[in-house]
Enzyme design. Structure first.
Site, mmCIF file in Angstrom:
data_model
loop_
_atom_site.group_PDB
_atom_site.id
_atom_site.type_symbol
_atom_site.label_atom_id
_atom_site.label_comp_id
_atom_site.label_asym_id
_atom_site.label_seq_id
_atom_site.Cartn_x
_atom_site.Cartn_y
_atom_site.Cartn_z
ATOM 1 N N CYS A 80 0.814 -1.232 0.000
ATOM 2 C CA CYS A 80 0.000 0.000 0.000
ATOM 3 C C CYS A 80 0.840 1.270 0.000
ATOM 4 O O CYS A 80 0.376 2.317 -0.444
ATOM 5 C CB CYS A 80 -0.921 0.031 1.212
ATOM 6 S SG CYS A 80 -2.067 -1.333 1.235
ATOM 7 N N CYS A 125 -1.115 2.691 6.546
ATOM 8 C CA CYS A 125 -0.691 1.372 6.994
ATOM 9 C C CYS A 125 -0.338 0.533 5.769
ATOM 10 O O CYS A 125 -0.751 0.826 4.654
ATOM 11 C CB CYS A 125 -1.765 0.699 7.841
ATOM 12 S SG CYS A 125 -3.331 0.429 6.996
ATOM 13 N N HIS A 157 -9.084 2.840 -2.686
ATOM 14 C CA HIS A 157 -7.686 2.639 -2.280
ATOM 15 C C HIS A 157 -7.009 1.667 -3.237
ATOM 16 O O HIS A 157 -6.931 0.471 -2.957
ATOM 17 C CB HIS A 157 -7.675 2.121 -0.829
ATOM 18 C CG HIS A 157 -6.335 1.715 -0.312
ATOM 19 N ND1 HIS A 157 -5.139 2.232 -0.776
ATOM 20 C CD2 HIS A 157 -5.992 0.829 0.670
ATOM 21 C CE1 HIS A 157 -4.135 1.672 -0.128
ATOM 22 N NE2 HIS A 157 -4.629 0.813 0.746
HETATM 23 C C1 LIG Z 1 -14.992 -5.252 2.372
HETATM 24 C C2 LIG Z 1 -14.987 -5.918 1.013
HETATM 25 C C3 LIG Z 1 -14.712 -7.422 1.166
HETATM 26 C C4 LIG Z 1 -16.349 -5.697 0.373
HETATM 27 O O1 LIG Z 1 -16.307 -6.204 -0.911
HETATM 28 P P1 LIG Z 1 -17.640 -6.348 -1.795
HETATM 29 O O2 LIG Z 1 -18.593 -7.283 -1.089
HETATM 30 O O3 LIG Z 1 -17.228 -6.684 -3.163
HETATM 31 O O4 LIG Z 1 -18.180 -4.862 -1.706
HETATM 32 P P2 LIG Z 1 -19.447 -4.226 -2.359
HETATM 33 O O5 LIG Z 1 -19.074 -2.878 -2.854
HETATM 34 O O6 LIG Z 1 -20.092 -5.176 -3.314
HETATM 35 O O7 LIG Z 1 -20.374 -4.009 -1.110
HETATM 36 C C5 LIG Z 1 -21.035 -5.093 -0.465
HETATM 37 C C6 LIG Z 1 -22.458 -4.687 -0.169
HETATM 38 O O8 LIG Z 1 -22.417 -3.591 0.738
HETATM 39 C C7 LIG Z 1 -23.155 -2.496 0.196
HETATM 40 N N1 LIG Z 1 -22.489 -1.256 0.616
HETATM 41 C C8 LIG Z 1 -21.164 -0.959 0.493
HETATM 42 N N2 LIG Z 1 -20.934 0.255 0.999
HETATM 43 C C9 LIG Z 1 -22.110 0.718 1.463
HETATM 44 C C10 LIG Z 1 -22.503 1.916 2.093
HETATM 45 N N3 LIG Z 1 -21.607 2.881 2.357
HETATM 46 N N4 LIG Z 1 -23.805 2.070 2.426
HETATM 47 C C11 LIG Z 1 -24.692 1.098 2.181
HETATM 48 N N5 LIG Z 1 -24.379 -0.075 1.562
HETATM 49 C C12 LIG Z 1 -23.102 -0.238 1.215
HETATM 50 C C13 LIG Z 1 -23.099 -2.701 -1.286
HETATM 51 O O9 LIG Z 1 -24.177 -2.049 -1.931
HETATM 52 C C14 LIG Z 1 -23.208 -4.190 -1.407
HETATM 53 O O10 LIG Z 1 -24.573 -4.548 -1.262
HETATM 54 P P3 LIG Z 1 -25.182 -5.819 -2.032
HETATM 55 O O11 LIG Z 1 -24.421 -7.001 -1.535
HETATM 56 O O12 LIG Z 1 -26.619 -5.783 -1.634
HETATM 57 O O13 LIG Z 1 -24.917 -5.553 -3.481
HETATM 58 C C15 LIG Z 1 -13.885 -5.300 0.080
HETATM 59 O O14 LIG Z 1 -14.218 -3.973 -0.245
HETATM 60 C C16 LIG Z 1 -12.534 -5.349 0.719
HETATM 61 O O15 LIG Z 1 -11.878 -6.392 0.753
HETATM 62 N N6 LIG Z 1 -12.027 -4.188 1.189
HETATM 63 C C17 LIG Z 1 -10.735 -4.095 1.812
HETATM 64 C C18 LIG Z 1 -9.667 -3.960 0.769
HETATM 65 C C19 LIG Z 1 -8.299 -4.088 1.365
HETATM 66 O O16 LIG Z 1 -8.002 -4.985 2.130
HETATM 67 N N7 LIG Z 1 -7.399 -3.196 0.990
HETATM 68 C C20 LIG Z 1 -6.076 -3.186 1.500
HETATM 69 C C21 LIG Z 1 -6.070 -2.488 2.778
HETATM 70 S S1 LIG Z 1 -4.571 -2.732 3.634
#
Ligand SMILES: CC(C)(COP(=O)(O)OP(=O)(O)OC[C@H]1O[C@@H](n2cnc3c(N)ncnc32)[C@H](O)[C@@H]1OP(=O)(O)O)[C@@H](O)C(=O)NCCC(=O)NCCS
Length: 399
Positions: free
Chosen positions: A95, A378, A347
């Protein structure tokens, strides 16, 4: 004998960030083309700089294969139309790749070896899902060098909630919602757009032009967030609403010595004061920015109270909150992430460090009363990276 010099952040740009995956705007766009767009955009915005005077190009990516392979700094430089005499290299600190590209080339400027560099990062998390194709050494697990949870970033965020019971899901959700609201407000005020390089893209329905980040959810409510699944653990606290989304995007910055800035008539937006990287237990990697910030502050001879603006990467709300708690700052401290952060913007791993710097530079223009700012993030496998910057618009700059 080379002279030491100030390291100046002259300009920073980025592509609008897209959602990773086949619904994302960049699904049919190559990662290296995103990096090229930022370099071309940067050079077009600074026409007084002769291209042949770029001394090196450092572009970071976490996954360095396929359209992110082949020594990105070199390939992107050639594709961006820089003369073949301009060298380039690729860099990786997950990152903090882009941040490390800046500190590494900036150190070369400070030591008098470079006058002008381009440093940035790209991550196409749609083409290169996190962890795909990696082959971790089995010793990590057989010798218990790291907890298996440390290899999944979402799990490390859950571990932070475990470790600090005060860091509740409610606080993380509120922080996530505020991030969405602040980004929406920043867009409404035109604060973000000025450093975006528009990118044309192709989807199944035809061509489009990206001029803003795709993943924003300004309508986010606490009720909506409370109902989201916790994908990393049953009954966990980390959700898609309080984590940064998987993202495609690229960033690039132009750094120069003070001598070169003068020669080409370029005005600095920031001066690099110090930086620090630090390691922590990999299974709680989100606290990494605490020791890295302490190191950067020590290197600068400053304290946390000297910092007037913070751009903290929001990999997960809980890890920013752990930083704020450590330094005795409120969840909604007005100095922190004025224009929201990665939870709303996205990100794209190695690209994000330069996004933080680009935003801090713009905030410095609007806040001449602030002398010092911090960018911090981080890093996977337990690290943090922090850079302290000085505001050239402050009355005491250069004195
Ligand atoms: C958390 C994570 C697993 C979610 O992935 P995802 O399931 O593909 O995410 P989505 O955008 O499809 O969101 C999941 C659901 O939450 C809902 N949602 C997401 N953000 C929302 C918000 N702010 N308000 C309301 N709903 C929300 C989406 O609409 C979706 O709904 P659905 O399942 O009914 O379609 C993924 O974003 C992730 O791994 N993030 C971390 C990344 C990371 O590790 N980066 C490195 C950091 S060191």
């Amino acid at each position: 004998m080379a002279e030491t010099t100030d390291v100046l952040f002259v300009d920073g740009v980025r592509t609008p960030f897209g959602r990773a995956g086949d619904k994302g705007i960049y699904w049919n766009t190559r990662a290296d083309d995103l990096a090229v767009k930022t370099i071309v955009g940067l050079l077009e915005r600074n026409p007084s700089l002769p291209k042949e005077r770029v001394d090196d190009v450092a572009i970071a990516a976490t996954t360095q294969q396929g359209d992110q392979g082949l020594t990105l700094g070199r390939t992107a430089a050639i594709l961006a139309g820089l003369p073949t005499t301009v060298p380039g290299f690729a860099i990786d600190r997950m990152c903090a790749g882009g941040m490390t590209a800046v500190t590494t080339t900036g150190s070369g400027i400070a030591f008098g070896q470079y006058d002008v560099v381009i440093a940035g990062g790209v991550e196409h998390m749609g083409h290169h899902p996190m962890g795909q194709g990696v082959d971790p050494n089995p010793r990590f697990l057989t010798e218990k060098l790291v907890d298996p949870a440390a290899l999944n970033m979402g799990n490390t965020a859950e571990r932070l909630h475990d470790r600090f019971p005060d860091l509740t899901k409610e606080r993380s959700d509120r922080f996530g919602m505020r991030s969405q609201q602040k980004v929406a407000a920043a867009y409404a005020e035109g604060n973000i757009q000025s450093d975006l390089i528009p990118v044309s893209y192709r989807t199944e329905t035809g061509w489009g032009l990206a001029t803003e980040d795709q993943g924003m959810r300004p309508e986010t409510t606490m009720e909506g967030l409370a109902a989201l699944k916790t994908p990393f653990r049953p009954h966990g606290r980390v959700t898609a609403g309080n984590a940064s989304p998987l993202t495609d995007g690229a960033t690039a910055a132009l750094l120069t010595s003070s001598r070169a800035a003068k020669e080409f008539g370029l005005s600095p937006k920031m001066r690099m004061v110090s930086f620090g990287f630090a390691g922590v237990e990999p299974e709680v990697m989100g606290i990494g920015p605490i020791p890295s910030t302490e190191r950067a502050l020590k290197n600068a001879g400053l304290s946390i109270d000297d910092i007037g603006l913070f751009e903290l990467n929001e990999a997960f709300a809980v890890q920013v909150l752990s930083f704020l708690d450590h330094f005795g700052m409120d969840d909604d401290d007005p100095r922190v992430n004025l224009w929201g952060g990665a939870i709303a913007i996205g990100h794209p791993l190695a690209a994000s460090g330069v996004r933080l710097m680009t935003q801090l530079a713009r905030q410095f223009e609007q806040h001449p009363e602030v002398r010092y700012g911090l960018t911090a993030m981080c890093v996977g496998l337990g690290q943090g990276g922090s850079v302290v910057w000085e505001n050239p618009h402050h009355a005491k700059y250069g004195k």
